[in-house]
Design a protein around this motif. Structure first.
Motif, PDB file in Angstrom:
ATOM      1  N   ARG A  43       0.836  -1.208   0.000  1.00 13.75           N
ATOM      2  CA  ARG A  43       0.000   0.000   0.000  1.00 13.75           C
ATOM      3  C   ARG A  43       0.866   1.253   0.000  1.00 13.75           C
ATOM      4  O   ARG A  43       0.572   2.225  -0.713  1.00 13.75           O
ATOM      5  N   LEU A  44       1.941   1.243   0.768  1.00 10.22           N
ATOM      6  CA  LEU A  44       2.841   2.388   0.807  1.00 10.22           C
ATOM      7  C   LEU A  44       3.461   2.628  -0.570  1.00 10.22           C
ATOM      8  O   LEU A  44       3.554   3.773  -1.031  1.00 10.22           O
ATOM      9  N   HIS A  45       3.881   1.552  -1.235  1.00  8.98           N
ATOM     10  CA  HIS A  45       4.441   1.669  -2.583  1.00  8.98           C
ATOM     11  C   HIS A  45       3.453   2.390  -3.501  1.00  8.98           C
ATOM     12  O   HIS A  45       3.825   3.306  -4.240  1.00  8.98           O
ATOM     13  N   ARG A  46       2.212   1.996  -3.446  1.00  9.06           N
ATOM     14  CA  ARG A  46       1.189   2.586  -4.307  1.00  9.06           C
ATOM     15  C   ARG A  46       0.954   4.058  -3.968  1.00  9.06           C
ATOM     16  O   ARG A  46       0.779   4.885  -4.860  1.00  9.06           O
ATOM     17  N   ARG A  47       0.949   4.376  -2.666  1.00 11.41           N
ATOM     18  CA  ARG A  47       0.783   5.781  -2.264  1.00 11.41           C
ATOM     19  C   ARG A  47       1.964   6.624  -2.732  1.00 11.41           C
ATOM     20  O   ARG A  47       1.793   7.762  -3.168  1.00 11.41           O
ATOM     21  N   VAL A  48       3.154   6.068  -2.620  1.00 14.11           N
ATOM     22  CA  VAL A  48       4.353   6.786  -3.043  1.00 14.11           C
ATOM     23  C   VAL A  48       4.315   7.033  -4.548  1.00 14.11           C
ATOM     24  O   VAL A  48       4.644   8.133  -5.017  1.00 14.11           O
ATOM     25  N   ASP A  49       3.918   6.031  -5.318  1.00 15.21           N
ATOM     26  CA  ASP A  49       3.806   6.218  -6.767  1.00 15.21           C
ATOM     27  C   ASP A  49       2.820   7.348  -7.093  1.00 15.21           C
ATOM     28  O   ASP A  49       3.103   8.209  -7.932  1.00 15.21           O
ATOM     29  N   ALA A  51       1.793   9.814  -5.094  1.00 13.70           N
ATOM     30  CA  ALA A  51       2.310  11.098  -4.599  1.00 13.70           C
ATOM     31  C   ALA A  51       3.434  11.619  -5.483  1.00 13.70           C
ATOM     32  O   ALA A  51       3.538  12.828  -5.718  1.00 13.70           O
ATOM     33  N   THR A  52       4.256  10.722  -5.996  1.00 11.82           N
ATOM     34  CA  THR A  52       5.335  11.125  -6.893  1.00 11.82           C
ATOM     35  C   THR A  52       4.754  11.732  -8.162  1.00 11.82           C
ATOM     36  O   THR A  52       5.205  12.788  -8.615  1.00 11.82           O
ATOM     37  N   ASP A  53       3.764  11.070  -8.735  1.00 14.39           N
ATOM     38  CA  ASP A  53       3.154  11.559  -9.977  1.00 14.39           C
ATOM     39  C   ASP A  53       2.516  12.936  -9.797  1.00 14.39           C
ATOM     40  O   ASP A  53       2.476  13.731 -10.738  1.00 14.39           O
ATOM     41  N   ARG A  54       2.028  13.227  -8.592  1.00 13.65           N
ATOM     42  CA  ARG A  54       1.366  14.520  -8.321  1.00 13.65           C
ATOM     43  C   ARG A  54       2.335  15.593  -7.825  1.00 13.65           C
ATOM     44  O   ARG A  54       1.961  16.756  -7.736  1.00 13.65           O
ATOM     45  N   HIS A  55       3.544  15.199  -7.463  1.00  8.97           N
ATOM     46  CA  HIS A  55       4.486  16.148  -6.862  1.00  8.97           C
ATOM     47  C   HIS A  55       4.832  17.259  -7.856  1.00  8.97           C
ATOM     48  O   HIS A  55       5.079  17.010  -9.038  1.00  8.97           O
ATOM     49  N   ALA A  56       4.852  18.490  -7.374  1.00 10.51           N
ATOM     50  CA  ALA A  56       5.083  19.653  -8.239  1.00 10.51           C
ATOM     51  C   ALA A  56       6.379  19.535  -9.037  1.00 10.51           C
ATOM     52  O   ALA A  56       6.414  19.895 -10.225  1.00 10.51           O
ATOM     53  N   ASP A 182       9.401  15.153   1.018  1.00 12.79           N
ATOM     54  CA  ASP A 182       7.937  15.161   0.946  1.00 12.79           C
ATOM     55  C   ASP A 182       7.364  13.750   0.948  1.00 12.79           C
ATOM     56  O   ASP A 182       6.360  13.480   1.614  1.00 12.79           O
ATOM     57  N   LEU A 183       8.013  12.853   0.204  1.00 10.84           N
ATOM     58  CA  LEU A 183       7.525  11.466   0.162  1.00 10.84           C
ATOM     59  C   LEU A 183       7.706  10.786   1.509  1.00 10.84           C
ATOM     60  O   LEU A 183       6.831  10.031   1.959  1.00 10.84           O
ATOM     61  N   GLN A 184       8.812  11.049   2.178  1.00 13.61           N
ATOM     62  CA  GLN A 184       9.025  10.456   3.505  1.00 13.61           C
ATOM     63  C   GLN A 184       7.990  10.974   4.493  1.00 13.61           C
ATOM     64  O   GLN A 184       7.441  10.202   5.283  1.00 13.61           O
TER      65      GLN A 184
END
Length: 191
Positions: A43-49, A51-56, A182-184
């Motif tokens: 689940r964390l992997h998916r959230r990180v993916d 969040a990465t895609d949305r990161h400015a 930010d991801l951490q």
């Protein structure tokens, strides 16, 4: 984020290294077949993916790709981010890169049955450690792009989008510390 960054983040958040990589293998939302710590890592992997895609910073970098290439920009940037992380490893982790890669690969190999269970291949520690270490070199990223492209219906489209990935590297390296912070923070909050 690719394997190295996901493993770095799992290490920093004290979550499952195996789950951090299984997130690329396991399909579907039902994670009831997995132990709680692996399901949490997936689940964390998916959230990180996401969040990465949305990161400015990533959105800005993706905008630098030609319109028809933006579909593949995320893949290119994920692999290039692992290269940037490997290049600047000592800024982000106290342990040497080779030691981290070896230990992470050993953990994944110990949990290899879960990769097979998910429909993937068994992990062999030495070869996975070499793969992670290869991300520190441009030719390692080139090989990863070739392997990834071969899994696509139109491999040339990814390879075309990736042709000038090294030109994007300075901007990615500059953005990486903020992105990782930010991801951490997001991963820690989600635990």
């Amino acid at each position: 984020m690719n394997f190295l960054a996901h493993l770095w983040l799992a290490d920093r958040t004290a979550t499952s290294l195996t789950g951090a990589v299984l997130g690329d293998v396991v399909r579907g939302a039902d994670l009831s077949a997995y132990p709680a710590h692996l399901a949490q890592g997936i689940r964390l992997h998916r959230r990180v993916d996401a969040a990465t895609d949305r990161h400015a910073a990533i959105v800005r970098l993706r905008e630098g790709f030609a319109h028809g290439q933006r579909r593949y920009a995320g893949i290119v940037l994920d692999l290039a981010a692992d290269h940037a992380l490997a290049l600047d490893w000592s800024r982000h982790h106290a342990r040497p890169l080779a030691e981290f890669c070896s230990d992470a690969a050993a953990q994944l190999a110990a949990d290899s049955a879960w990769f097979v269970e998910a429909g993937g291949r068994a992990i062999e520690a030495a070869s996975f450690a070499r793969l992670l270490l290869s991300y520190a070199h441009p030719d390692g990223i080139e090989r990863a792009l070739q392997r990834t492209a071969q899994r696509l219906r139109e491999p040339q489209r990814l390879l075309h989008a990736a042709e000038r990935w090294t030109e994007r590297l300075p901007d990615l390296r500059a953005a990486l510390p903020g992105l990782l912070d930010d991801l951490q923070s997001a991963a820690t909050a989600a635990r």
